[in-house]
Structure formats: C-alpha cells, structure tokens
Write an enzyme that holds these catalytic residues in place. Structure first.
Site, PDB file in Angstrom:
ATOM      1  N   HIS A   1      40.874  41.906  25.361  1.00 51.15           N
ATOM      2  CA  HIS A   1      42.239  42.403  25.596  1.00 51.15           C
ATOM      3  C   HIS A   1      43.258  41.276  25.699  1.00 51.15           C
ATOM      4  O   HIS A   1      44.235  41.374  26.442  1.00 51.15           O
ATOM      5  CB  HIS A   1      42.275  43.292  26.840  1.00 51.15           C
ATOM      6  CG  HIS A   1      41.871  42.611  28.118  1.00 51.15           C
ATOM      7  ND1 HIS A   1      41.097  43.217  29.075  1.00 51.15           N
ATOM      8  CD2 HIS A   1      42.146  41.365  28.604  1.00 51.15           C
ATOM      9  CE1 HIS A   1      40.926  42.384  30.085  1.00 51.15           C
ATOM     10  NE2 HIS A   1      41.563  41.249  29.826  1.00 51.15           N
TER      11      HIS A   1
ATOM     12  N   HIS B   1      45.023  42.944  36.478  1.00 46.91           N
ATOM     13  CA  HIS B   1      45.380  41.518  36.492  1.00 46.91           C
ATOM     14  C   HIS B   1      46.512  41.255  37.480  1.00 46.91           C
ATOM     15  O   HIS B   1      47.506  40.603  37.160  1.00 46.91           O
ATOM     16  CB  HIS B   1      45.761  41.051  35.088  1.00 46.91           C
ATOM     17  CG  HIS B   1      44.619  41.057  34.109  1.00 46.91           C
ATOM     18  ND1 HIS B   1      44.111  42.195  33.553  1.00 46.91           N
ATOM     19  CD2 HIS B   1      43.882  40.042  33.604  1.00 46.91           C
ATOM     20  CE1 HIS B   1      43.111  41.900  32.734  1.00 46.91           C
ATOM     21  NE2 HIS B   1      42.948  40.602  32.738  1.00 46.91           N
TER      22      HIS B   1
ATOM     23  N   HIS C   1      35.255  33.696  28.839  1.00 50.31           N
ATOM     24  CA  HIS C   1      36.499  32.909  28.889  1.00 50.31           C
ATOM     25  C   HIS C   1      36.832  32.541  30.317  1.00 50.31           C
ATOM     26  O   HIS C   1      36.387  33.175  31.267  1.00 50.31           O
ATOM     27  CB  HIS C   1      37.693  33.609  28.225  1.00 50.31           C
ATOM     28  CG  HIS C   1      38.151  34.918  28.827  1.00 50.31           C
ATOM     29  ND1 HIS C   1      37.345  36.022  28.976  1.00 50.31           N
ATOM     30  CD2 HIS C   1      39.374  35.322  29.279  1.00 50.31           C
ATOM     31  CE1 HIS C   1      38.050  37.039  29.479  1.00 50.31           C
ATOM     32  NE2 HIS C   1      39.279  36.633  29.691  1.00 50.31           N
TER      33      HIS C   1
ATOM     34  N   GLU D   1      34.702  39.850  33.152  1.00 47.48           N
ATOM     35  CA  GLU D   1      35.278  41.058  32.541  1.00 47.48           C
ATOM     36  C   GLU D   1      34.262  41.824  31.696  1.00 47.48           C
ATOM     37  O   GLU D   1      34.474  42.998  31.382  1.00 47.48           O
ATOM     38  CB  GLU D   1      36.490  40.691  31.670  1.00 47.48           C
ATOM     39  CG  GLU D   1      37.689  40.220  32.481  1.00 47.48           C
ATOM     40  CD  GLU D   1      38.901  39.903  31.625  1.00 47.48           C
ATOM     41  OE1 GLU D   1      39.962  39.602  32.189  1.00 47.48           O
ATOM     42  OE2 GLU D   1      38.798  39.947  30.375  1.00 47.48           O
TER      43      GLU D   1
HETATM   44  C1  DHB Z   1      43.687  35.903  27.910  1.00 51.76           C
HETATM   45  C2  DHB Z   1      42.513  36.613  28.179  1.00 51.76           C
HETATM   46  C3  DHB Z   1      42.501  37.591  29.163  1.00 51.76           C
HETATM   47  O1  DHB Z   1      41.408  38.324  29.496  1.00 51.76           O
HETATM   48  C4  DHB Z   1      43.653  37.898  29.859  1.00 51.76           C
HETATM   49  O2  DHB Z   1      43.589  38.891  30.761  1.00 51.76           O
HETATM   50  C5  DHB Z   1      44.818  37.192  29.607  1.00 51.76           C
HETATM   51  C6  DHB Z   1      44.835  36.205  28.630  1.00 51.76           C
HETATM   52  C7  DHB Z   1      43.716  34.850  26.879  1.00 51.76           C
HETATM   53  O3  DHB Z   1      42.673  34.503  26.334  1.00 51.76           O
HETATM   54  O4  DHB Z   1      44.806  34.373  26.553  1.00 51.76           O
HETATM   55 FE    FE Z   2      41.744  39.639  31.149  1.00 51.00          FE
END
Ligand code: DHB
Ligand code: FE
Length: 278
Positions: A12, A59, A192, A237
């Site tokens: 997302h 978030h 990530h 996540e």
């Molecule tokens: C990004 C990834 C995320 O899960 C999020 O909530 C906000 C930004 C990103 O990779 O930029």
């Molecule tokens: Fe996210």
C-alpha cells in the site's frame, strides 16, 4: 448466504496512489506492478464482489500511541479519507457496509475476539491505496469494512493471532444470511522499514508469497521479533495478509500475482487468490 469471492494481498505504498491519481501507471518504474493488476480488474468485472473487508494497519490516523487497540473494526455507513501520504488528499467518502460490520462484531465477540468497535473511522492510505488499485477510476462500486491490526506499537498481536482473527472473520461471513459476495483484502508489506531504505528481503518476500498460497500456517510460527529481523519493522504489515488468508480458508488458486523490487521502500507485492472450486 454470504460467500467469499476471493482474497487479495497488496502493498500500500502511497506512491502507488499518487501514480494512479497522475495516470502514470504505464510509466517506469511502476509499469510491471500495475500491469499485473489487469487480470485482477477482469476478475472483479466477472465476480463483482459487493463488499471488501480490508485488513490493514492504521498509520497514526485513528489511533495514536496513547490509545492503541489490538484489533478494531469499523461499523460506519461511510468513511471519510484522510492521509494518503503525499499532502492533503482530495476529500472522498467511502461507502461502508454497516449490517455486515455489526454481524462481524457480534460473531467475533461471541467467538472470543474482543475487537474495538468504531462507529466512525478515517480511512487511511493503506485502505485507499488498495481500493484505488482495485478500482483505479476512483469510483469503487464496492462497499468497505476496515479492520485495523496493531502492527505498530508493542505489545503486538502475534502472526498466529492475526491468522486466527481471519479464520473467525471467515466463519462470521459464512453465517451472514444476506446474499453478498465478499472480497478479503490484506493491505501491507511485505518487507520494509521506513527510514532504512534497503531493508527489503526479496527471498523472504517470495517465500512469504509462496506460503500464503500453500502453507500459511508456516508463517504463523514466526514471532513478531523474527519478522522484524527478517523483514524490517514495517514488515509486520504482512500480518494483514495472514488475516486475509485465515478468512480465505482451505486450498486456493492464484488468479494473479506480482513481485517488483523495489517500489518506494518495499518490494511491491500483490497476490489474488480464489477458493479452489469457486
Ligand atoms: C511506504 C510504505 C508503507 O507501508 C507506508 O505505510 C508508507 C510508505 C513506502 O514504502 O514509501
Ligand atoms: Fe504501511
């Protein structure tokens, strides 16, 4: 009776929503990710699900660190959008499905999942990005029910608990008497860690996608700390995908899938599953 049409896991990243808004899906670097959604759009056209139950992590929009439910579900008739990650978004209002929401609440609590019940909720980029990927013209013909998992502030629900929540949602859908077709969505991940670009673990992500298809219970054996080590803090996540897969129980067929590394700070991942024999 309600029925489960399928389950979708998707990243997302807000840049995805921005590319949809700008109409630049066919341009590099996004082209392969968006192209993989073509069969998803064809599937949606054919199956026409009525409601999307979207598991995601809030978030910081509804829940700050001083007030953090482990699991929360929306019961509103409509959800205003807010953060999309790139400045103030154009105001939108996403249609809810309150009757199914309340049925889920009652079944979950009877099933010993004491979820927080939200009569109002803002729909954050995790929900909006998933919806815009499914319906890029911003005019989604589907109603939504947001289900928020705490993937942010310890103590966190375990991956196993998120999977069991999904199983309880699956049971609840199967006992809803109205004739609605439901799409489950897990919006998040995969590996990530914001602020640490490069914390992408492609072998882990590919293994995760394989296990979501064939052996989701293997993923439930990870601890939260193991996921953070392997996939970064925001790799948690992926618990949203596990909740989705818990609801779409049993054997599945993959309708579409893609993994593109990187999109922003993540491997851009998507997978659409259909219950076998559907
Ligand atoms: C990004 C990834 C995320 O899960 C999020 O909530 C906000 C930004 C990103 O990779 O930029
Ligand atoms: Fe996210």
């Amino acid at each position: 009776m309600a029925q489960i049409a399928g389950g979708l896991g998707t990243s997302h990243v807000p840049m995805i929503g921005r590319a949809i808004a700008a109409g630049t899906q066919a341009e590099v670097p996004f082209a392969p990710f968006f192209a993989a959604y073509d069969p998803v759009h064809a599937w949606l056209d054919a199956r026409k699900p009525d409601v999307a139950i979207i598991f995601y992590n809030d978030h910081g929009l509804n829940f700050a660190l001083d007030n953090m439910p482990t699991f929360a579900i929306g019961t509103a008739a409509a959800y205003p959008n807010a953060d999309e990650g790139w400045g103030p978004p154009a105001p939108r209002c996403i249609r809810g499905a309150p009757e199914l929401s309340w049925h889920l609440v009652q079944s979950l609590i009877a099933d010993e999942f004491d979820v927080s019940v939200c009569r109002e909720m803002l729909f954050d980029h995790a929900g909006i990005t998933a919806l815009d990927l499914l319906y890029p013209d911003h005019d989604a013909p589907i109603a939504v029910i947001p289900i928020v998992l705490n993937a942010v502030q310890p103590p966190l629900p375990t991956p196993l608990r998120c999977y069991k929540l999904g199983q309880a949602i699956g049971r609840a859908i199967n006992s809803f008497e109205q004739d609605v077709s439901v799409l489950l969505v897990g919006s998040g991940g995969l590996s990530h860690e914001l602020g640490e670009f490069g914390k992408i673990n492609e072998p882990f992500d590919r293994l995760t996608m394989d296990r979501i298809e064939h052996d989701p219970e293997a993923l439930t054996r990870y601890t939260n700390d193991e996921i953070v080590d392997l996939a970064g803090a925001q790799g948690l996540e992926l618990m949203t995908w596990l909740a989705m897969r818990g609801a779409v129980a049993g054997a599945v067929d993959v309708v579409a899938s893609v993994y593109q590394n990187p999109i922003s700070h993540t491997g851009g991942a998507m997978m659409l599953l259909e219950p076998r024999g559907a």
